[in-house]
Design a protein around this motif. Sequence first.
Motif, PDB file in Angstrom:
ATOM      1  N   VAL A 142     -35.801 -34.394  16.264  1.00  0.00           N
ATOM      2  CA  VAL A 142     -34.800 -35.015  16.779  1.00  0.00           C
ATOM      3  C   VAL A 142     -35.118 -35.432  18.190  1.00  0.00           C
ATOM      4  O   VAL A 142     -35.262 -34.462  18.950  1.00  0.00           O
ATOM      5  CB  VAL A 142     -33.341 -34.337  16.456  1.00  0.00           C
ATOM      6  CG1 VAL A 142     -32.126 -35.362  17.218  1.00  0.00           C
ATOM      7  CG2 VAL A 142     -32.939 -34.238  14.931  1.00  0.00           C
ATOM      8  N   VAL A 161     -34.828 -39.782  14.614  1.00  0.00           N
ATOM      9  CA  VAL A 161     -34.745 -38.760  13.844  1.00  0.00           C
ATOM     10  C   VAL A 161     -35.802 -38.982  12.609  1.00  0.00           C
ATOM     11  O   VAL A 161     -36.000 -40.029  12.043  1.00  0.00           O
ATOM     12  CB  VAL A 161     -33.227 -38.483  13.042  1.00  0.00           C
ATOM     13  CG1 VAL A 161     -33.490 -37.413  12.388  1.00  0.00           C
ATOM     14  CG2 VAL A 161     -32.273 -38.697  13.908  1.00  0.00           C
ATOM     15  N   TRP A 195     -30.480 -42.398  18.778  1.00  0.00           N
ATOM     16  CA  TRP A 195     -30.872 -41.134  18.432  1.00  0.00           C
ATOM     17  C   TRP A 195     -32.369 -41.575  17.768  1.00  0.00           C
ATOM     18  O   TRP A 195     -32.244 -42.674  16.845  1.00  0.00           O
ATOM     19  CB  TRP A 195     -30.237 -40.253  17.387  1.00  0.00           C
ATOM     20  CG  TRP A 195     -29.117 -39.835  17.873  1.00  0.00           C
ATOM     21  CD1 TRP A 195     -27.641 -40.452  17.988  1.00  0.00           C
ATOM     22  CD2 TRP A 195     -28.643 -38.512  18.600  1.00  0.00           C
ATOM     23  NE1 TRP A 195     -26.951 -39.723  18.621  1.00  0.00           N
ATOM     24  CE2 TRP A 195     -27.385 -38.426  19.198  1.00  0.00           C
ATOM     25  CE3 TRP A 195     -29.372 -37.488  18.760  1.00  0.00           C
ATOM     26  CZ2 TRP A 195     -26.859 -37.471  19.388  1.00  0.00           C
ATOM     27  CZ3 TRP A 195     -28.921 -36.314  19.127  1.00  0.00           C
ATOM     28  CH2 TRP A 195     -27.737 -36.179  19.620  1.00  0.00           C
TER      29      TRP A 195
END
Length: 514
Positions: A384, A396, A394
């Motif tokens: 992550v 991931v 983000w």
Amino acid sequence: MKQDENSVALVGGGAACVATFIALVKQRAVRTIYIVSPGDIGPGMVFGNHDEDLLCNTSAEIMSAIADVPQDFLLYLRQNGRPVDPEAFVPRAWVGAYLADRFRHFSDIAHRHGIKVIHLPYRFRSVRVIDGGGHELKLERGETPYSLFATDVVFCTGLGVPRIPDLLKTYLGHPRLIESPYPEADMLRRIPRHARVLVVGSKLSAVDAAILLCRQHCKVSMVSPSGALPAVRSRSIRNARFRLDRSWLESLFRGWTPGGDVSYPKGLRHGYLKYLAYHMSTLTGPSWREQFSAARGYRERLRDQIRLAELGQCEWQDLLVDLVEAINAIYAKTRCPFPGAMHPAVGERVEPYLTSLALPNAKKLLDVIDDGLLTVSKGRLLDVVAPPDKTAPWSVNWGEGFQNFDAIVTTAGFHAPRLVRNESGEMELEVHGARDRETVAVSQRLNAEPTRPAGQGNLWFVGPPTHSRVPISSALFVNASVAARVAENLAMGRCATIARRIPPSGRRRATMAG
């Protein structure tokens, strides 16, 4: 504290608290009831939702908070202009309003019978046993401490804190890492429309999150180790036609010991299959093999299960309430430590059915999958990368390469709350899943071990804190049943205390007069 004060403190203010309060009032078990809860009494976290897209996954017929009045919730709905089918899955907000109403109603009954009801809007910190009898609770509100003395204490708190995957713990507090989809208004406020959202988990709370987020046109990716959605049911009610063979089930449980070898012996596997086949054969519908979907992909499997539910071809659903009660009864009656339990391999296969989706929610889920707003993947978080600022995404990876998301919602469940001893000998609630060695054991009577004689006061448990004795403890019908048992035990203890205080001559006169 006077020995004859006969008071009880309820720690917690949600569904388990209301069920316990009602049972205590009905039993006339105590003279004073303190309720320790910083917020309003009634809905709690589970039923404190306002969005009517969040449905119960058990039918209205078994949502009563009163064990000996199983139709109470349906009666409440009719009285409030909402006559629903007993098999219906109703909004959780309706149950929250019901709990608040029943608390007010039984508060009035308590006052009419001389029972004091005192709400203390404080947080519980710790409790200690008083040698002469009773307990001292340490509470707090902000920086203000408060001490409360009560004969007995009932811990009826809700679930602990959310479970967070290890890779995300570093980022706790980030504005776009939502630790739980509840309260739903907070989640929706923090995630803008049309956002790309990763939902970690694929069980009931993940489904709630997906339905609400897709409703505001977010594109949701759901990922979990199983990559599987819960099963689908069209109702969740008691089957009055027959009961499961509990002795047989207990003998199967004794075929595996917790903490032992997790391998799944063929003989034990065959025993579970035989048990299932036997009980399914007693139903009148299609053969048990025809009641389960063989589809592999999550979309096809969900579509197939919806079809079976709509056709009434999933009669396994009528075994579930009795299965929950049978499992809880087996655990509750045995001495600690329990020498056996359901094998983990069986638990993994049964859980999607025990926690199956309400048919209306399953249809909503299929719609957003077909619309391309929701995908479900199998995997574990491998890496992550947090956003450096509020506008960056983000990044991931769960085994399919890095993907970008505007927000992450974790739905990996909650830790079970437990009572633990601290270094000072006081007892605290542990809600983070730690300090196993200091855990206070729960007896067969649902009080803390070692127990004290009747009249000296005990610590009792209802709801999630009973997990070691009542492994499936979150359902309202389970809470109502456990609350009734605890109230009965408290009432018996009070009678025993009164009997000890009456001189022998007085007891004879009372018996003759009776």
